[in-house]
Each structure stands twice: as C-alpha cells, then as structure tokens.
Design an enzyme around this catalytic site. Structure first.
Site, short mmCIF file in Angstrom:
data_model
loop_
_atom_site.label_atom_id
_atom_site.label_comp_id
_atom_site.label_asym_id
_atom_site.label_seq_id
_atom_site.Cartn_x
_atom_site.Cartn_y
_atom_site.Cartn_z
N PRO A 1 0.83 -1.21 0.00
CA PRO A 1 0.00 0.00 0.00
C PRO A 1 0.86 1.26 0.00
O PRO A 1 1.84 1.36 0.74
CB PRO A 1 -0.80 -0.13 1.30
N GLU A 2 0.50 2.21 -0.85
CA GLU A 2 1.25 3.45 -0.97
C GLU A 2 0.37 4.63 -0.60
O GLU A 2 -0.72 4.44 -0.03
CB GLU A 2 1.82 3.56 -2.40
N LYS B 1 2.75 7.65 3.60
CA LYS B 1 2.56 6.23 3.90
C LYS B 1 2.23 5.98 5.36
O LYS B 1 2.48 4.90 5.88
CB LYS B 1 3.82 5.44 3.52
N ASN C 1 6.49 1.44 -5.12
CA ASN C 1 7.03 0.71 -6.27
C ASN C 1 6.20 0.93 -7.54
O ASN C 1 6.74 1.17 -8.61
CB ASN C 1 7.12 -0.78 -5.95
#
Length: 424
Positions: free
Chosen positions: A2-3, A54, A192
């Site tokens: 999760p970002e 985050k 990512n």
C-alpha cells in the site's frame, strides 16, 4: 505494498463508515501480533482518521458523560486513575507494511487476520479491524508523524516540491532516480508501482542519476517564483517529474476502487486497467540496489546494475483445472517416446548381470554410460563383444564358448614365457 493513495483511501473509508458511530470498551489486540498493546478503554468514544504519505493516524476521542459524574469512592480511586488516559483523545500511527488495510464488519464476520479491533456499542455489534495477513504492518501510540518522513506528495504538494529542490545536494540524489523516488524523506507516499508509472510517462530511464534529472527543474523554479508558478504550469504542455509525483497518486484516488490491492478483490480490475507500465505484459524489469523490481521500457540508463539483463515479463495466466497443464503434457510426451515398462526399467539398471542364461536388455544411452565407467579397454571390448553377439541358445553352446576363451588365454600365456626368459 500500500502506498500514499491506499492510505488516503483507507482514511476516507474509516471516516465514511465510522463517522458518528459510538464505540465502546477496550481496544483488543490479537495474540499473535507483536505490536504493542493499546492502553485505551472508554464507555463511549468516536473514531476518526487522516493520512500523510505512507502513514495513517487514527484518533480515539472519548465522549463526555451526560449529567454530573458521580463522585468516585475510595475503593474506586485506583481504577479511576487507571482510566485517566481514556478521558483525553488518543492517537495511533499506522504503517501498513505489505498488506495492511482497515475493514468495518459485523463481529460475526470478523476477518481471520484482524490484529487490532475496535467495537461499536450498538446491536448487532460491529468492529473496525486492522487486517494484515502478512503481519508486516506496524502501529504505535503517538500523536506525531514519523520524524524522518517528508511532506506528503498528495496533500502537501508545495512543501514537498520545496523540500526536494532545496536539498538536491543530499547524498540520496547520488543514486538512480528509481531508488531516490522510494526515499520517504523526500517522496513520502511514493512506492514501487507509482515510481514505475511516473518514470514511464516521462520516458525517463530508471537508472539515470537523480540529481541530473531534478537539477533541470531548479532554475525554472527560481525564475518563476511561488507567485507565478501557477501561470508556468498552464504554459507547460506536460507536467514535470515532481508534478507527476502529485498527479499520478491523485489519479489512483479518483479511480473509485481501493487502489492497489494485494488481496486482489473485485475492485482490483479497475487498477489493472489504469496501469500503463506496472505489471503490464511486455514491459522490462530489473532489480535495483535494494532488491526491488522496477518496471520500465527501453534503455535502463547508465547506472543500471552490472550483469543485470532487462527481461520482458509475461502475464502469467492461471491454468484451467479442467484442461491438462503444460507440465502434464510434457510428462505424457516423454513417456510416449520411451514407453519402457516398469520391469524393463529395473532390468536396465542391472546391465551386465546375467539373468538365467540371458543377458538383461539395456538401452543405448545406459550402455555408453556403463562403458565410460569401465577402467580398462580389454574389459570394455569384452563387454561390447558380448552385447553384439547373439544370445546363446543353450547351456552347451555357452560352455563351448567359455572353453575356447580359456584355450586362447593359455596359448597367449605360453607364447610370452620364452620372451620373458630372454629378457632376463
């Protein structure tokens, strides 16, 4: 993982589902979780959430009791002192790790990996759960964000941009741009899949030096200034790298689903349709210095890892259980070529041994391997002669052949004796 968009969507989900609901009781932690206990208990409290990069902050706010509170007796003084902290709001900071997320469900449908639980007061009871099946997520009782994280790329864009351009001399920008984008000190919220999408849209090689790319934005920033920055944005046809660090996450938020979902629920198809580079078939991949896979297309850049060859990733389709897999087909093909029964296969392992009056059959490859292990050429010739000669029809013929072999051997020994005497 999760970002920034996923943390923001989780905070919005909590506020929409739990806004105005009254929670009650203790905060429960699962037995298997290694995170700290949450020392909070209240008869009536509210829950709200907000995100920053985050990180997600969950605020527990106790409600004041209606009417005058009864005076505590001497026996209950210690208990009242123990609940003193519950009279004031408590903040929890969450980091989701690889698979963390929040769910608001009935207690009867509690998820298996719900490691922190907040219960409602009404009936039927429901629970807000922090679910993390990989258990990489973390929480801590704190009211402040992590110190070494920079401004959020989504909610604090101006501060984020200023923080990056003001600190370009930092050693973090000596690295390739794909690695610098994961540094939460400057790019808080980028992960990512976001770095892959941002670099792909600008056609920037992932292993180009970060400072080389970002220094081109500094003179433009100084010339425009904060007042005329909006006008410069309108004049540019395409946004720059720092602007995309803000715009691309906002695109994910506006998709309407959960964003990137490691659990792959039904909403995940929306994300797959949106992605242009990440996990798209035909794109190339390399591992950076941190072992993270970067997805890209074209030249990787001058700082690409030595010996690392870009490879195209193909979309892996799960096999249909009703149809035979390629592995099964391969086994069937190989078995049809050899088609050796079980008994014959056992016989080939014991090649050279006599079974009754017949020599056990053996395959050509096994014979070549057996001959290569023999120590001298004479034995090798003898074995090959036996293999080429037809099998004896009876016991008498095999005895004749042995007798002739002994005669030849004795004659050769007698003929060599005079020569040995002369030599002495």
């Amino acid at each position: 993982m999760p970002e920034g968009p996923e943390l923001f969507l989780n905070s919005r989900y909590i506020n929409e589902e739990c806004g105005g609901l009254i929670f009650s009781g203790k905060v429960e932690k699962s037995e298997v979780s290694k995170n700290p206990e949450v020392p909070f208990e209240s008869d009536r409290y509210l829950i709200s959430a907000m995100s920053r990069g985050k990180e997600l902050k969950l605020t527990l706010t106790p409600l004041k009791q209606e009417g005058p509170a009864p005076a505590p007796s001497k026996r209950r003084v210690s208990a009242a002192q123990g609940k003193q902290a519950a009279r004031e709001p408590m903040d929890l900071i969450f980091r989701f790790g690889m698979s963390g997320n929040f769910k608001f469900v009935p207690v009867s449908e509690m998820p298996k990996h719900a490691h922190l639980r907040f219960y409602t007061r009404g009936s039927p009871p429901r629970a807000l759960c922090f679910v993390d099946f990989r258990r990489f997520g973390r929480w801590e009782v704190s009211s402040s964000w992590q110190v070494d994280r920079g401004p959020c790329v989504m909610l604090e864009y101006e501060k984020f941009r200023e923080n990056v351009l003001r600190n370009l001399s930092d050693k973090a920008f000596n690295k390739p741009i794909c690695e610098a984008l994961l540094n939460q000190k400057f790019f808080n919220g980028v992960g990512n899949y976001l770095r892959a999408e941002i670099l792909y849209r600008l056609k920037i090689p992932p292993f180009e030096k970060a400072r080389t790319i970002l220094e081109d934005l500094k003179p433009q920033e100084q010339a425009s200034g904060p007042t005329s920055r909006k006008k410069v944005k309108l004049k540019r046809e395409t946004p720059d790298l720092l602007e995309l660090c803000h715009l691309v996450p906002m695109e994910v938020v506006n998709l309407g689903g959960k964003g990137y979902d490691p659990v792959r629920t039904s909403d995940y198809s929306i994300f797959l349709e949106w992605a242009q580079c990440y996990f798209v078939p035909g794109m190339q991949t390399l591992r950076d210095a941190n072992g993270r896979t970067i997805w890209f297309q074209g030249n990787p850049g001058p700082m690409a890892p030595k010996g690392g060859k870009p490879r195209k990733r193909q979309l892996q389709v799960k096999p249909n259980p009703d149809t035979p897999s390629s592995k099964v087909t391969k086994l069937e093909t190989s078995s049809s070529v050899t088609s050796i029964p079980r008994k014959d296969v056992v016989g080939t392992r014991k090649s050279g041994r006599k079974k009754g009056n017949r020599i056990a059959p053996q395959t050509e490859d096994h014979t070549m391997a057996k001959e290569a292990k023999l120590p001298n050429t004479r034995t090798r010739r003898k074995v090959s002669a036996l293999q080429q000669s037809p099998a004896p029809d009876s016991v008498a013929e095999s005895q004749k052949r042995r007798a002739s072999t002994r005669k030849t051997r004795d004659t050769a020994a007698v003929s060599t004796r005079p020569r040995q005497v002369k030599a002495q």
